[in-house]
Write a protein that holds these residues in place. Sequence first.
Motif, PDB file in Angstrom:
ATOM      1  N   TYR A   1       0.849  -1.188   0.000  1.00 12.05           N
ATOM      2  CA  TYR A   1       0.000   0.000   0.000  1.00 12.05           C
ATOM      3  C   TYR A   1       0.888   1.244   0.000  1.00 12.05           C
ATOM      4  N   ARG A   2       0.309   2.323  -0.469  1.00 20.31           N
ATOM      5  CA  ARG A   2       0.880   3.631  -0.224  1.00 20.31           C
ATOM      6  C   ARG A   2      -0.145   4.462   0.546  1.00 20.31           C
TER       7      ARG A   2
ATOM      8  N   ARG B   1      -3.950   3.068  -0.154  1.00 22.71           N
ATOM      9  CA  ARG B   1      -4.328   2.639  -1.493  1.00 22.71           C
ATOM     10  C   ARG B   1      -3.474   1.448  -1.905  1.00 22.71           C
ATOM     11  N   LEU B   2      -4.136   0.430  -2.419  1.00 27.26           N
ATOM     12  CA  LEU B   2      -3.469  -0.816  -2.754  1.00 27.26           C
ATOM     13  C   LEU B   2      -2.706  -0.663  -4.067  1.00 27.26           C
ATOM     14  N   ILE B   3      -1.426  -1.009  -4.042  1.00 24.58           N
ATOM     15  CA  ILE B   3      -0.592  -0.915  -5.245  1.00 24.58           C
ATOM     16  C   ILE B   3      -0.607  -2.263  -5.976  1.00 24.58           C
ATOM     17  N   TYR B   4      -0.173  -3.286  -5.293  1.00 24.12           N
ATOM     18  CA  TYR B   4      -0.144  -4.656  -5.804  1.00 24.12           C
ATOM     19  C   TYR B   4      -0.435  -5.588  -4.650  1.00 24.12           C
TER      20      TYR B   4
ATOM     21  N   THR C   1       0.805 -12.647  -8.524  1.00 24.19           N
ATOM     22  CA  THR C   1       0.730 -11.233  -8.183  1.00 24.19           C
ATOM     23  C   THR C   1      -0.336 -10.578  -9.059  1.00 24.19           C
ATOM     24  N   ASP C   2      -0.979  -9.532  -8.529  1.00 19.98           N
ATOM     25  CA  ASP C   2      -2.013  -8.827  -9.289  1.00 19.98           C
ATOM     26  C   ASP C   2      -1.979  -7.358  -8.952  1.00 19.98           C
ATOM     27  N   LYS C   3      -2.465  -6.560  -9.914  1.00 15.01           N
ATOM     28  CA  LYS C   3      -2.502  -5.118  -9.729  1.00 15.01           C
ATOM     29  C   LYS C   3      -3.613  -4.727  -8.777  1.00 15.01           C
ATOM     30  N   GLY C   4      -3.342  -3.677  -8.011  1.00 11.91           N
ATOM     31  CA  GLY C   4      -4.352  -3.077  -7.165  1.00 11.91           C
ATOM     32  C   GLY C   4      -4.878  -1.807  -7.794  1.00 11.91           C
ATOM     33  N   GLU C   5      -5.169  -0.838  -6.951  1.00  8.80           N
ATOM     34  CA  GLU C   5      -5.802   0.411  -7.402  1.00  8.80           C
ATOM     35  C   GLU C   5      -4.827   1.333  -8.126  1.00  8.80           C
ATOM     36  N   VAL C   6      -3.553   1.362  -7.679  1.00  5.41           N
ATOM     37  CA  VAL C   6      -2.592   2.332  -8.218  1.00  5.41           C
ATOM     38  C   VAL C   6      -1.268   1.666  -8.593  1.00  5.41           C
TER      39      VAL C   6
ATOM     40  N   ALA D   1     -14.471 -11.977  -1.108  1.00  5.39           N
ATOM     41  CA  ALA D   1     -13.491 -12.933  -0.601  1.00  5.39           C
ATOM     42  C   ALA D   1     -12.085 -12.478  -0.968  1.00  5.39           C
ATOM     43  N   GLY D   2     -11.216 -12.472  -0.004  1.00  2.00           N
ATOM     44  CA  GLY D   2      -9.834 -12.084  -0.279  1.00  2.00           C
ATOM     45  C   GLY D   2      -9.506 -10.724   0.282  1.00  2.00           C
ATOM     46  N   GLY D   3      -8.363 -10.617   0.934  1.00  2.00           N
ATOM     47  CA  GLY D   3      -7.966  -9.348   1.529  1.00  2.00           C
ATOM     48  C   GLY D   3      -7.765  -8.249   0.523  1.00  2.00           C
ATOM     49  N   PHE D   4      -7.527  -8.595  -0.750  1.00  2.00           N
ATOM     50  CA  PHE D   4      -7.349  -7.551  -1.749  1.00  2.00           C
ATOM     51  C   PHE D   4      -8.635  -6.805  -2.033  1.00  2.00           C
TER      52      PHE D   4
END
Lengths: 111, 112
Positions: free
Chosen positions: A35-36, A44-47, A55-60, B95-98
């Motif tokens: 997060y940043r 905000r979730l980065i990855y 691995t997957d992309k987050g919001e930013v 489901a999932g912390g993300f």
Amino acid sequence: NAGVTQTPKFQVLKTGQSMTLQCAQDMNHNSMYWYRQDPGMGLRLIYYSASEGTTDKGEVPNGYNVSRLNKREFSLRLESAAPSQTSVYFCASSDQQETQYFGPGTRLLVL
Amino acid sequence: QKEVEQNSGPLSVPEGAIASLNCTYSDRVSQSFFWYRQYSGKSPELIMSIYSNGDKEDGRFTAQLNKASQYVSLLIRDSQPSDSATYLCAVNTGAGGFKTIFGAGTRLFVKA
């Protein structure tokens, strides 16, 4: 148990420099996150990595890359730092109840 | 529209009073809800989690959830100066912390 550890604690970069933020957890969690946190913006979730090998992309995600090295370690790389990436970066891992456990953070300043 | 909204504060209460922190969320399918406390310069740490409608008490802390109103709150009884921190509401939409969305936080100041 150390929980979630992060290195470095502080870093100053010049625009265009690269660096890798390291994160490790010893709680045997499958999921890990980067997060940043910026003033007024919250976390905000980065990855994220739902499990070892994914691995997957987050919001930013723009401007960042990640590596899930093994179940314990999840690193975040800035290939060409920009002033907009000045922030506090938190790594976290989560248990099956989705409670997140955070590392101490890395304070990054990009000049 | 923000998915998790909190009043940024600061909320100022005298020592010994009840502090009431509120959070609303937009996704009706949200399943789990968390309150984290973050001291200045430190990382967030979990205070409470709540999964079903009603109240959940843990010491001086009570979390309240109303899914129909899409509202979750945290009450801190007998507030202490050591409770002065930013409180982050987090909502898990699947489901999932993300799937966890964090609010921007409410700053609480407890006056001695």
